[in-house]
Design a protein around this motif. Structure first.
Motif, PDB file in Angstrom:
ATOM      1  N   VAL A   1       0.839  -1.207   0.000  1.00 29.45           N
ATOM      2  CA  VAL A   1       0.000   0.000   0.000  1.00 29.45           C
ATOM      3  C   VAL A   1       0.869   1.251   0.000  1.00 29.45           C
ATOM      4  CG1 VAL A   1      -1.644   1.348   1.382  1.00 29.45           C
ATOM      5  CG2 VAL A   1      -2.002  -1.107   1.043  1.00 29.45           C
ATOM      6  N   LEU A   2       1.923   1.258   0.795  1.00 26.75           N
ATOM      7  CA  LEU A   2       2.812   2.424   0.833  1.00 26.75           C
ATOM      8  C   LEU A   2       3.512   2.633  -0.512  1.00 26.75           C
ATOM      9  CD1 LEU A   2       4.386   2.127   4.389  1.00 26.75           C
ATOM     10  CD2 LEU A   2       2.688   3.786   3.587  1.00 26.75           C
ATOM     11  N   ALA A   3       3.950   1.551  -1.140  1.00 26.40           N
ATOM     12  CA  ALA A   3       4.583   1.666  -2.458  1.00 26.40           C
ATOM     13  C   ALA A   3       3.593   2.219  -3.473  1.00 26.40           C
ATOM     14  CB  ALA A   3       5.106   0.306  -2.911  1.00 26.40           C
ATOM     15  N   TYR A   4       2.357   1.744  -3.426  1.00 30.68           N
ATOM     16  CA  TYR A   4       1.313   2.245  -4.332  1.00 30.68           C
ATOM     17  C   TYR A   4       1.094   3.742  -4.125  1.00 30.68           C
ATOM     18  CZ  TYR A   4      -3.350   2.944  -6.293  1.00 30.68           C
ATOM     19  OH  TYR A   4      -4.424   3.427  -6.995  1.00 30.68           O
ATOM     20  N   LEU A   5       1.027   4.168  -2.881  1.00 30.96           N
ATOM     21  CA  LEU A   5       0.807   5.585  -2.596  1.00 30.96           C
ATOM     22  C   LEU A   5       1.967   6.450  -3.082  1.00 30.96           C
ATOM     23  CD1 LEU A   5      -0.786   5.425   0.964  1.00 30.96           C
ATOM     24  CD2 LEU A   5      -1.922   5.944  -1.210  1.00 30.96           C
ATOM     25  N   VAL A   6       3.176   5.965  -2.935  1.00 33.75           N
ATOM     26  CA  VAL A   6       4.342   6.712  -3.415  1.00 33.75           C
ATOM     27  C   VAL A   6       4.295   6.836  -4.933  1.00 33.75           C
ATOM     28  CG1 VAL A   6       6.857   6.587  -3.687  1.00 33.75           C
ATOM     29  CG2 VAL A   6       5.816   6.203  -1.452  1.00 33.75           C
ATOM     30  N   ILE A   7       3.972   5.758  -5.619  1.00 32.91           N
ATOM     31  CA  ILE A   7       3.897   5.790  -7.082  1.00 32.91           C
ATOM     32  C   ILE A   7       2.818   6.763  -7.541  1.00 32.91           C
ATOM     33  CG2 ILE A   7       3.247   4.414  -9.103  1.00 32.91           C
ATOM     34  CD1 ILE A   7       4.659   2.034  -7.679  1.00 32.91           C
ATOM     35  N   ILE A   8       1.656   6.728  -6.909  1.00 32.08           N
ATOM     36  CA  ILE A   8       0.567   7.644  -7.277  1.00 32.08           C
ATOM     37  C   ILE A   8       0.971   9.087  -7.000  1.00 32.08           C
ATOM     38  CG2 ILE A   8      -1.810   8.321  -6.710  1.00 32.08           C
ATOM     39  CD1 ILE A   8      -1.533   5.793  -8.457  1.00 32.08           C
ATOM     40  N   ALA A   9       1.624   9.344  -5.887  1.00 36.89           N
ATOM     41  CA  ALA A   9       2.059  10.709  -5.554  1.00 36.89           C
ATOM     42  C   ALA A   9       3.045  11.225  -6.595  1.00 36.89           C
ATOM     43  CB  ALA A   9       2.672  10.747  -4.162  1.00 36.89           C
ATOM     44  N   LEU A  10       3.955  10.376  -7.042  1.00 43.01           N
ATOM     45  CA  LEU A  10       4.908  10.797  -8.068  1.00 43.01           C
ATOM     46  C   LEU A  10       4.205  11.102  -9.381  1.00 43.01           C
ATOM     47  CD1 LEU A  10       7.821   8.292  -7.344  1.00 43.01           C
ATOM     48  CD2 LEU A  10       7.774  10.747  -6.866  1.00 43.01           C
ATOM     49  N   LYS A  11       3.223  10.282  -9.741  1.00 44.48           N
ATOM     50  CA  LYS A  11       2.476  10.518 -10.981  1.00 44.48           C
ATOM     51  C   LYS A  11       1.685  11.813 -10.902  1.00 44.48           C
ATOM     52  CE  LYS A  11       1.928   5.846 -12.726  1.00 44.48           C
ATOM     53  NZ  LYS A  11       0.977   4.822 -13.196  1.00 44.48           N
ATOM     54  N   VAL A  12       1.063  12.071  -9.757  1.00 42.81           N
ATOM     55  CA  VAL A  12       0.298  13.308  -9.593  1.00 42.81           C
ATOM     56  C   VAL A  12       1.223  14.511  -9.689  1.00 42.81           C
ATOM     57  CG1 VAL A  12      -1.018  14.674  -7.921  1.00 42.81           C
ATOM     58  CG2 VAL A  12      -1.609  12.285  -8.319  1.00 42.81           C
ATOM     59  N   GLY A  13       2.391  14.425  -9.108  1.00 39.48           N
ATOM     60  CA  GLY A  13       3.358  15.522  -9.198  1.00 39.48           C
ATOM     61  C   GLY A  13       3.770  15.796 -10.630  1.00 39.48           C
ATOM     62  N   ARG A  14       4.009  14.718 -11.385  1.00 42.78           N
ATOM     63  CA  ARG A  14       4.374  14.882 -12.798  1.00 42.78           C
ATOM     64  C   ARG A  14       3.230  15.495 -13.595  1.00 42.78           C
ATOM     65  NH1 ARG A  14       7.213   9.823 -13.184  1.00 42.78           N
ATOM     66  NH2 ARG A  14       5.136   8.970 -13.345  1.00 42.78           N
TER      67      ARG A  14
ATOM     68  N   GLU B   1       0.853  17.463 -12.452  1.00 46.50           N
ATOM     69  CA  GLU B   1       0.733  18.875 -12.080  1.00 46.50           C
ATOM     70  C   GLU B   1       1.772  19.712 -12.814  1.00 46.50           C
ATOM     71  OE1 GLU B   1       1.040  18.901  -7.838  1.00 46.50           O
ATOM     72  OE2 GLU B   1      -1.126  18.680  -7.576  1.00 46.50           O
ATOM     73  N   GLN B   2       2.979  19.196 -12.933  1.00 46.77           N
ATOM     74  CA  GLN B   2       4.030  19.921 -13.643  1.00 46.77           C
ATOM     75  C   GLN B   2       3.678  20.067 -15.125  1.00 46.77           C
ATOM     76  OE1 GLN B   2       7.860  18.090 -13.408  1.00 46.77           O
ATOM     77  NE2 GLN B   2       8.916  19.808 -14.348  1.00 46.77           N
ATOM     78  N   GLU B   3       3.200  18.997 -15.735  1.00 43.95           N
ATOM     79  CA  GLU B   3       2.825  19.056 -17.147  1.00 43.95           C
ATOM     80  C   GLU B   3       1.649  20.002 -17.357  1.00 43.95           C
ATOM     81  OE1 GLU B   3       2.275  15.305 -19.058  1.00 43.95           O
ATOM     82  OE2 GLU B   3       4.091  14.466 -18.146  1.00 43.95           O
ATOM     83  N   LEU B   4       0.692  19.982 -16.446  1.00 42.38           N
ATOM     84  CA  LEU B   4      -0.449  20.880 -16.553  1.00 42.38           C
ATOM     85  C   LEU B   4       0.007  22.332 -16.450  1.00 42.38           C
ATOM     86  CD1 LEU B   4      -3.482  21.267 -16.803  1.00 42.38           C
ATOM     87  CD2 LEU B   4      -3.632  21.044 -14.315  1.00 42.38           C
ATOM     88  N   GLY B   5       0.930  22.612 -15.546  1.00 43.44           N
ATOM     89  CA  GLY B   5       1.463  23.970 -15.429  1.00 43.44           C
ATOM     90  C   GLY B   5       2.166  24.406 -16.701  1.00 43.44           C
ATOM     91  N   ASP B   6       2.913  23.488 -17.329  1.00 37.67           N
ATOM     92  CA  ASP B   6       3.573  23.798 -18.599  1.00 37.67           C
ATOM     93  C   ASP B   6       2.551  24.100 -19.690  1.00 37.67           C
ATOM     94  OD1 ASP B   6       5.998  23.396 -17.372  1.00 37.67           O
ATOM     95  OD2 ASP B   6       6.278  21.367 -18.182  1.00 37.67           O
TER      96      ASP B   6
END
Length: 50
Positions: free
Chosen positions: A19-32, A34-39
């Motif tokens: 579960v923790l690994a899944y949450l980390v992966i999802i958090a990284l994807k959301v961060g990416r 957000e960055q692409e959306l800002g671009d």
């Protein structure tokens, strides 16, 4: 602690790690995303303004 209790504890720890690994992966994807959306917003504003 019996061997059955050890197996149950191990199963819970494996589940928690998954579960923790899944949450980390999802958090990284959301961060990416957000960055692409800002671009994309920046590019859209540049096109609109000039």
């Amino acid at each position: 602690m019996t061997s059955a209790e050890k197996y149950v504890l191990a199963a819970y720890l494996v589940f928690l790690a998954a579960v923790l690994a899944y949450l980390v992966i999802i958090a990284l994807k959301v961060g990416r995303l957000e960055q692409e959306l800002g671009d994309l917003v920046r590019l859209a504003r540049e096109r609109r303004d000039g």
